[in-house]
Motif scaffolding. Structure first.
Motif, PDB file in Angstrom:
ATOM      1  N   GLU B  45       0.875  -1.177   0.000  1.00  0.00           N
ATOM      2  CA  GLU B  45       0.000   0.000   0.000  1.00  0.00           C
ATOM      3  C   GLU B  45       0.908   1.221   0.000  1.00  0.00           C
ATOM      4  N   VAL B  46       0.787   2.066  -1.013  1.00  0.00           N
ATOM      5  CA  VAL B  46       1.689   3.210  -1.145  1.00  0.00           C
ATOM      6  C   VAL B  46       0.879   4.502  -1.071  1.00  0.00           C
ATOM      7  N   PRO B  47       1.137   5.322  -0.034  1.00  0.00           N
ATOM      8  CA  PRO B  47       0.375   6.571   0.029  1.00  0.00           C
ATOM      9  C   PRO B  47       0.809   7.549  -1.065  1.00  0.00           C
ATOM     10  N   LYS B  48      -0.128   8.408  -1.442  1.00  0.00           N
ATOM     11  CA  LYS B  48       0.127   9.474  -2.418  1.00  0.00           C
ATOM     12  C   LYS B  48       1.444  10.190  -2.106  1.00  0.00           C
ATOM     13  N   LYS B  49       2.204  10.490  -3.127  1.00  0.00           N
ATOM     14  CA  LYS B  49       3.487  11.221  -3.053  1.00  0.00           C
ATOM     15  C   LYS B  49       4.660  10.364  -2.599  1.00  0.00           C
ATOM     16  N   GLN B  50       4.398   9.125  -2.153  1.00  0.00           N
ATOM     17  CA  GLN B  50       5.534   8.273  -1.763  1.00  0.00           C
ATOM     18  C   GLN B  50       6.207   7.708  -3.005  1.00  0.00           C
ATOM     19  N   GLY B  68      -4.921   2.840  -8.238  1.00  0.00           N
ATOM     20  CA  GLY B  68      -4.111   4.028  -8.062  1.00  0.00           C
ATOM     21  C   GLY B  68      -3.415   4.443  -9.340  1.00  0.00           C
ATOM     22  N   ALA B 111       3.913   7.672  -6.398  1.00  0.00           N
ATOM     23  CA  ALA B 111       2.454   7.555  -6.433  1.00  0.00           C
ATOM     24  C   ALA B 111       1.819   8.944  -6.546  1.00  0.00           C
ATOM     25  N   GLU B 113      -1.611   9.042  -6.650  1.00  0.00           N
ATOM     26  CA  GLU B 113      -2.750   8.772  -5.759  1.00  0.00           C
ATOM     27  C   GLU B 113      -2.319   7.660  -4.809  1.00  0.00           C
ATOM     28  N   ASP B 114      -3.024   7.512  -3.684  1.00  0.00           N
ATOM     29  CA  ASP B 114      -2.816   6.314  -2.849  1.00  0.00           C
ATOM     30  C   ASP B 114      -2.917   5.106  -3.775  1.00  0.00           C
ATOM     31  N   THR B 116      -2.450   0.742  -4.555  1.00  0.00           N
ATOM     32  CA  THR B 116      -2.329  -0.642  -4.112  1.00  0.00           C
ATOM     33  C   THR B 116      -1.589  -1.405  -5.201  1.00  0.00           C
TER      34      THR B 116
END
Lengths: 207, 207
Positions: B45-50, B68, B111, B113-114, B116
């Protein structure tokens, strides 16, 4: 007649040897598999300046270069030429989009030198994938390399000097610089023929 | 605790369903083969901007986007960003050169967006090719498509108007234009944000 036949057999043997050596860098083949593969290849002798792919045409074949040098280019609406690929010994050339997607070609592919090619048709290649699936691996590895190299070329234009890009070009196509006109290499690199000549002269003085 | 576990199982099931549906567009898999494939995928799971890829690092994984949107870009010596790929649902993203050739990455992958993702490591992928060779076919077809699309993008910049290239972009990445900032799309197309905004406004008036 006998002599010509013998000579021809030797030539075909050498060509088959070249492509088998290339394929067997990636996958191993039994005697039967080698024979099945060779049976679907067609020998083609292409004189210098002849084109094997024309824009607007449907493309039946991909070509393995046994001997010679070819260029793939696109002519824009102003008639300006943009060379997007060279192919020398052990490269495949054609128009992948037209070949796989059955759409008219957008490219010219032309022999720069007299060339000896082995052609494989779309139908034969698809049959080959079904009967000897390890050819999937061979072509997967080759096309992955082609993709990486094309993306690398895009990054190079953003990142590197003309001299660095010329050196990269010489590594990609060993010894090709003696075989291709200066203006064709300049076109491929997207620089003027004068800049490239200057760089090549400097490199002779201080390599 | 029980509820969370159940919820988690449903999520994993749906993700596995998404990637299996994609793979089975190209090859058919037995129950055992599906299980062997799913067993080597890791959920992320990768949050937005990571960022999941950083330049200079060695890349162990390629990523399949279940949900995403991500962008792959290159920063030049002047700090200017060049977006070379977006990835939405059912795309693979990563740095092929770094992944296959074990060289440090040159790209950022981030990313938007958040997201998957399902990650596969190089070692697991190579083992998969050995144990279930039909995955060679799946990846051969995908990478051939990626190569054709990259070459098509180069030809488009030579040949087509910004409007045509924007329409092509919308076909390549359906519905992405609502999900990505105007300046990121402009960057990808190699035009100014102002030109792109003007074209998008004109298209609203006369599509």
């Amino acid at each position: 007649m006998f002599k010509y036949d013998t000579f021809r057999k030797v030539i075909v043997f050498l060509m088959h040897d070249a492509i088998l050596a290339h394929v067997q860098n990636y996958i191993s083949l039994s005697k039967e598999e080698r024979e099945a593969f060779l049976a679907v290849l067609t020998l083609l002798e292409v004189p210098k300046k002849q084109r094997i792919v024309e824009p607007g045409s449907y493309i039946q074949n991909e070509y393995f270069v046994v001997k010679g040098c070819l260029k793939g280019y696109y002519l824009d609406d102003n008639g300006d030429k943009h060379i997007i690929q060279f192919a020398i010994e052990n490269w495949w050339i054609g128009d992948f989009d037209a070949f796989y997607n059955h759409v008219p070609s957008k490219l010219h592919v032309e022999a720069i030198e007299d060339a000896t090619l082995l052609a494989i048709s779309y139908d034969d290649l698809e049959r080959l994938f079904l009967t000897i699936p390890k050819f999937e691996r061979y072509f997967r590895i080759l096309v992955t390399g082609a993709f990486i190299s094309l993306r690398g070329r895009i990054l190079s234009t953003l990142q590197k000097s003309t001299k660095e890009r010329y050196l990269e070009f010489c590594r990609t196509y060993p010894n090709i610089e003696q075989r291709v006109a200066n203006y064709d290499i300049a076109n491929y690199l997207g620089v003027s023929a004068e800049s490239l000549s200057r760089i090549r002269r400097q490199m002779v003085i201080s390599p």
